[in-house]
Write an enzyme that holds these catalytic residues in place. Structure first.
Site, mmCIF file in Angstrom:
data_model
loop_
_atom_site.group_PDB
_atom_site.id
_atom_site.type_symbol
_atom_site.label_atom_id
_atom_site.label_comp_id
_atom_site.label_asym_id
_atom_site.label_seq_id
_atom_site.Cartn_x
_atom_site.Cartn_y
_atom_site.Cartn_z
ATOM 1 N N TRP A 29 -15.086 11.370 0.228
ATOM 2 C CA TRP A 29 -15.184 11.057 -1.025
ATOM 3 C C TRP A 29 -16.144 9.906 -1.182
ATOM 4 C CZ3 TRP A 29 -14.554 6.609 -3.968
ATOM 5 C CH2 TRP A 29 -14.501 6.823 -5.283
ATOM 6 N N SER A 95 -12.057 10.164 5.965
ATOM 7 C CA SER A 95 -11.431 9.500 4.566
ATOM 8 C C SER A 95 -10.595 10.801 3.774
ATOM 9 C CB SER A 95 -12.505 9.220 3.847
ATOM 10 O OG SER A 95 -12.355 8.378 3.007
ATOM 11 N N MET A 96 -10.962 10.879 2.633
ATOM 12 C CA MET A 96 -10.385 11.541 1.719
ATOM 13 C C MET A 96 -10.215 13.136 2.498
ATOM 14 S SD MET A 96 -11.446 13.009 -2.171
ATOM 15 C CE MET A 96 -10.461 14.531 -2.806
ATOM 16 N N ASP A 224 -12.824 -1.473 8.562
ATOM 17 C CA ASP A 224 -12.766 -0.444 7.337
ATOM 18 C C ASP A 224 -11.986 -1.088 6.060
ATOM 19 O OD1 ASP A 224 -12.275 1.704 5.606
ATOM 20 O OD2 ASP A 224 -12.188 3.061 7.240
ATOM 21 N N HIS A 253 -16.159 1.903 7.203
ATOM 22 C CA HIS A 253 -15.695 3.108 6.981
ATOM 23 C C HIS A 253 -16.636 4.337 7.141
ATOM 24 C CE1 HIS A 253 -13.019 5.830 4.733
ATOM 25 N NE2 HIS A 253 -13.885 5.990 3.625
#
Length: 275
Positions: A29, A95-96, A224, A253
């Site tokens: 995201w 990530s998401m 991150d 990230h």
């Protein structure tokens, strides 16, 4: 353009490059499948079939109003794998997207899955609490939602700094990286942007991780600034038996996009796929 129609009529756009054993990429995201272009080419060049979809409300998929929860995302992924009849799949999630991967295994098992890769991913839990002091405070998520609602274009430009650790001396982040982040973020619906914050902040994936019974590679940067490694990557690797953790020193990230880190990740990914 290739699309998969989900059980509730949402059109999920996807790229499908190369041939061979399938590798399905799940984006973070507020991005979309374009975030995986380098990895799609890398796996296709290495003799695999790379597939990357845009989550509902993101990129070229249907800009729906609702369905921004991990049960729905996991079922969308299941619809994609089923419609393409993909088997012996390696799932790679950022990530998401790591929550989507975890919830997919939690809800649908690993009958179609060969292995998994979690990159800078949110499981087992992002939100700070008594049992997760290393997590992210609720106030941070509230500020993110407020920023999106106030003026999302500038918010995404500002957010690209922390996403790529562009505020660190000697970083290799390009202006192109930050522009690409903004472009993809602006292709996400504002409703999806806000709703996804609640989803990835509050969803607990501990029970999903207990159902992992395939090889797992966890890759995370120790710088991150979005998904803290101590709350997520290190805990996930400890919770899943046999998981391999690779920590990228100084990694942001946005590992899969930043020059230097992305080539290292591509090499680690290919080696894992061939193992």
């Amino acid at each position: 353009m290739p699309h998969c129609t989900t059980r509730d009529g949402v059109e999920i756009f996807y790229k499908d490059w190369g041939s061979g054993r399938p590798v399905v990429f799940i984006h973070g995201w507020p991005l979309n499948g374009d975030a995986w272009q380098d990895q799609l080419k890398a796996v296709a060049d290495a003799g695999f079939r790379g597939i990357a979809h845009d989550r509902r409300g993101h990129g070229r998929s249907t800009p729906v109003w609702d369905g921004y929860d991990f049960d729905t995302f996991a079922d969308d992924l299941n619809d994609l794998l089923t419609s393409l009849d993909l088997r012996d799949v390696t799932l790679v999630a950022h990530s998401m997207g790591g929550g989507e991967l975890a919830r997919y295994i939690g809800r649908h098992g690993t009958a179609r899955i060969r292995s998994a890769v979690l990159l800078s991913a949110i499981p087992p839990l992002m939100l700070q609490g008594p049992d997760n002091p290393e997590g992210v405070p609720q106030s941070v998520f509230d500020d993110i939602k407020a920023g999106i609602l106030k003026e999302r274009s500038q918010f995404w430009k500002d957010s690209s700094v922390g996403f790529f650790s562009a505020n660190r001396p000697g970083n290799k982040v390009t202006e192109g990286n930050r522009d690409a982040f903004w472009y993809m973020a602006m292709a996400e619906t504002i409703q999806g942007g806000v709703a996804c914050v609640d989803a990835f902040a509050h969803t607990d994936f501990h029970e999903d991780l207990k159902k992992f019974d395939v090889p797992l590679l966890v890759v995370h940067g120790d710088d991150d600034q979005i998904v803290p490694i101590d709350a997520t990557g290190r805990k996930t690797a400890a919770l899943v038996p046999g998981a391999v953790l690779k920590v990228y020193e100084g990694g942001s990230h946005g590992i899969a996009l930043v020059p230097g880190d992305k080539e290292k990740f591509n090499q680690d990914l290919i080696e894992f796929l061939k193992s």
